[in-house]
Design a protein around this motif. Sequence first.
Motif, PDB file in Angstrom:
ATOM      1  N   ILE A 109       0.966  -0.925   0.055  1.00 58.66           N
ATOM      2  CA  ILE A 109       0.246   0.033   0.203  1.00 58.66           C
ATOM      3  C   ILE A 109       1.137   1.522   0.559  1.00 58.66           C
ATOM      4  CG2 ILE A 109      -1.396   1.018   1.656  1.00 58.66           C
ATOM      5  CD1 ILE A 109      -2.486  -1.064   2.576  1.00 58.66           C
ATOM      6  N   ALA A 110       1.418   1.611   0.617  1.00 57.84           N
ATOM      7  CA  ALA A 110       2.518   2.211   0.982  1.00 57.84           C
ATOM      8  C   ALA A 110       3.441   2.628  -0.582  1.00 57.84           C
ATOM      9  CB  ALA A 110       3.708   2.348   2.460  1.00 57.84           C
ATOM     10  N   GLY A 111       3.567   1.358  -1.097  1.00 56.25           N
ATOM     11  CA  GLY A 111       4.841   1.595  -2.402  1.00 56.25           C
ATOM     12  C   GLY A 111       4.086   1.899  -3.441  1.00 56.25           C
ATOM     13  N   LEU A 112       2.556   1.920  -3.164  1.00 55.13           N
ATOM     14  CA  LEU A 112       2.063   2.232  -4.335  1.00 55.13           C
ATOM     15  C   LEU A 112       1.333   4.079  -4.616  1.00 55.13           C
ATOM     16  CD1 LEU A 112      -0.944  -0.958  -5.265  1.00 55.13           C
ATOM     17  CD2 LEU A 112       0.811  -0.392  -5.924  1.00 55.13           C
ATOM     18  N   CYS A 113       0.980   4.032  -2.828  1.00 61.35           N
ATOM     19  CA  CYS A 113       1.166   5.780  -2.911  1.00 61.35           C
ATOM     20  C   CYS A 113       2.174   6.073  -2.626  1.00 61.35           C
ATOM     21  CB  CYS A 113       0.206   5.606  -1.109  1.00 61.35           C
ATOM     22  SG  CYS A 113      -1.327   4.807  -0.615  1.00 61.35           S
ATOM     23  N   VAL A 114       3.361   5.633  -2.516  1.00 60.77           N
ATOM     24  CA  VAL A 114       4.761   6.903  -2.904  1.00 60.77           C
ATOM     25  C   VAL A 114       4.884   7.141  -4.015  1.00 60.77           C
ATOM     26  CG1 VAL A 114       7.107   7.163  -2.393  1.00 60.77           C
ATOM     27  CG2 VAL A 114       5.255   6.131  -0.649  1.00 60.77           C
ATOM     28  N   LEU A 115       4.381   5.459  -4.687  1.00 60.17           N
ATOM     29  CA  LEU A 115       4.908   5.749  -7.236  1.00 60.17           C
ATOM     30  C   LEU A 115       3.297   6.122  -7.165  1.00 60.17           C
ATOM     31  CD1 LEU A 115       7.407   2.344  -6.411  1.00 60.17           C
ATOM     32  CD2 LEU A 115       7.854   4.969  -6.534  1.00 60.17           C
ATOM     33  N   ALA A 116       2.607   6.899  -6.885  1.00 59.75           N
ATOM     34  CA  ALA A 116       1.207   7.435  -7.388  1.00 59.75           C
ATOM     35  C   ALA A 116       2.029   8.462  -9.170  1.00 59.75           C
ATOM     36  CB  ALA A 116       0.354   7.952  -6.099  1.00 59.75           C
ATOM     37  N   PRO A 117       2.892   9.126  -8.472  1.00 60.76           N
ATOM     38  CA  PRO A 117       2.382   9.650  -9.692  1.00 60.76           C
ATOM     39  C   PRO A 117       3.148   9.255 -10.977  1.00 60.76           C
ATOM     40  CG  PRO A 117       3.513  11.403  -8.390  1.00 60.76           C
ATOM     41  CD  PRO A 117       3.338   9.666  -7.736  1.00 60.76           C
ATOM     42  N   LEU A 118       3.502   8.056 -10.596  1.00 61.18           N
ATOM     43  CA  LEU A 118       3.911   6.987 -11.658  1.00 61.18           C
ATOM     44  C   LEU A 118       3.273   5.887 -12.375  1.00 61.18           C
ATOM     45  CD1 LEU A 118       8.192   5.929 -10.611  1.00 61.18           C
ATOM     46  CD2 LEU A 118       6.718   8.274 -12.247  1.00 61.18           C
ATOM     47  N   VAL A 119       2.471   5.196 -11.122  1.00 53.01           N
ATOM     48  CA  VAL A 119       1.561   3.864 -11.788  1.00 53.01           C
ATOM     49  C   VAL A 119      -0.476   4.564 -10.951  1.00 53.01           C
ATOM     50  CG1 VAL A 119       3.232   2.681 -10.057  1.00 53.01           C
ATOM     51  CG2 VAL A 119       1.033   4.039  -9.107  1.00 53.01           C
ATOM     52  N   ALA A 120      -0.511   6.080 -11.205  1.00 54.02           N
ATOM     53  CA  ALA A 120      -1.921   6.327 -11.009  1.00 54.02           C
ATOM     54  C   ALA A 120      -2.411   5.787 -12.878  1.00 54.02           C
ATOM     55  CB  ALA A 120      -2.115   7.501 -10.361  1.00 54.02           C
ATOM     56  N   SER A 148      -7.165   6.751  -8.909  1.00 56.13           N
ATOM     57  CA  SER A 148      -5.939   7.411  -8.849  1.00 56.13           C
ATOM     58  C   SER A 148      -6.094   8.869  -7.914  1.00 56.13           C
ATOM     59  CB  SER A 148      -5.866   8.378  -9.774  1.00 56.13           C
ATOM     60  OG  SER A 148      -5.928   7.780 -11.464  1.00 56.13           O
ATOM     61  N   ARG A 149      -7.322   9.189  -7.541  1.00 50.33           N
ATOM     62  CA  ARG A 149      -7.600  10.138  -6.040  1.00 50.33           C
ATOM     63  C   ARG A 149      -7.583   8.659  -4.650  1.00 50.33           C
ATOM     64  NH1 ARG A 149      -9.929  14.601  -6.376  1.00 50.33           N
ATOM     65  NH2 ARG A 149     -10.813  14.117  -4.414  1.00 50.33           N
ATOM     66  N   LEU A 150      -7.751   7.737  -4.916  1.00 48.77           N
ATOM     67  CA  LEU A 150      -7.111   6.857  -4.143  1.00 48.77           C
ATOM     68  C   LEU A 150      -5.393   6.842  -3.415  1.00 48.77           C
ATOM     69  CD1 LEU A 150      -9.096   5.197  -2.419  1.00 48.77           C
ATOM     70  CD2 LEU A 150      -8.549   3.013  -3.626  1.00 48.77           C
ATOM     71  N   LEU A 151      -4.648   6.300  -4.601  1.00 52.37           N
ATOM     72  CA  LEU A 151      -3.386   6.471  -4.109  1.00 52.37           C
ATOM     73  C   LEU A 151      -2.928   7.876  -3.951  1.00 52.37           C
ATOM     74  CD1 LEU A 151      -2.469   4.576  -7.966  1.00 52.37           C
ATOM     75  CD2 LEU A 151      -2.343   4.248  -5.414  1.00 52.37           C
ATOM     76  N   TYR A 152      -3.420   8.841  -4.532  1.00 47.87           N
ATOM     77  CA  TYR A 152      -3.038  10.018  -3.996  1.00 47.87           C
ATOM     78  C   TYR A 152      -3.610  10.497  -2.980  1.00 47.87           C
ATOM     79  CZ  TYR A 152      -0.744  11.455  -8.602  1.00 47.87           C
ATOM     80  OH  TYR A 152       0.646  11.987  -9.319  1.00 47.87           O
ATOM     81  N   ALA A 153      -4.729  10.034  -2.627  1.00 49.47           N
ATOM     82  CA  ALA A 153      -4.924  10.974  -0.839  1.00 49.47           C
ATOM     83  C   ALA A 153      -3.991   9.426  -0.059  1.00 49.47           C
ATOM     84  CB  ALA A 153      -6.591  10.099  -1.042  1.00 49.47           C
TER      85      ALA A 153
END
Length: 286
Positions: free
Chosen positions: A33-44, A77-82
């Motif tokens: 979860i933390a990895g996906l959120c940190v990499l949000a600009p790349l994976v969103a 996308s909003r979920l990852l950035y949030a």
Amino acid sequence: MAATASAGSEPTFLALLLSRRAVLGALVIFVVIAGLCVLAPLVAPADPMKMSVRARLTAPGADFLLGADAFGRDVASRLLYAGRVSLTIGLGVAALASVIGIAIGLVAGFFRRLDAPMSRLIDAMMAFPDILLAIALVSILGGSIVNVVIALSIVYAPRIARIVRASTLVIRELPYVEAARALGSSTLTIMFTHVLRNILSPIIVQATFIFAYAMLAEAGLSFLGVGIDPSTPSWGTMINEGRQYIDKAAFLIVFPGMAISVSVLSLQLIGDGLRDALDPRLAKDL
């Protein structure tokens, strides 16, 4: 002989921590979860702020993996950035609350004249419900990520302070502290070298729990509209925005709710694992 010694040796901290399946699973989930959120600009999959009237309230599918909200914005996308916001606030609160709590606890435990007033202050702060005190502080400071971190740190610092004070009262009377004092060590040296280093384990465990509490509290504040700026994606804000569409687009609440629940539960399990690993006497199967 070597094999016998190896077999009878005490398990390492990491081995104790990872030997429990629940803790290992929670750690993996939280890291993902933390990895996906940190990499949000790349994976969103899309811009979290991009609106589309045609995509309004689109159900999860090929075009929008987790659906689109009332403004046509991509929920995934909003979920990852949030999540980035929640993780930042949780980590910031855990760190700042630890610093404040350690300072208060060490002073209260070492200086007898300050112990009573500081203890009463800690008790008074803990007498207030966390969320009510947080709302009051955020209302005074204003709604922003920094102010939310400060407010929640003030709310949760007494938890650390009580642990540090209680441990300090015990450790300051031990022979090695008396020996250090007799050798001329200053009070600050004794506090940070001989006392703090020996009470880091419970502090780390409590900080992990505070991380989880802070994420949950931030979501609650944002849901109530007194947290961070509503234009910034937040799991609590997403739930608040989606509640009026619960009858026809329940996914707007389900996904951020699941993100909060899974993240907080994972941190709680990690905290339990850290507690048992740092103090084997409390070890138990989860």
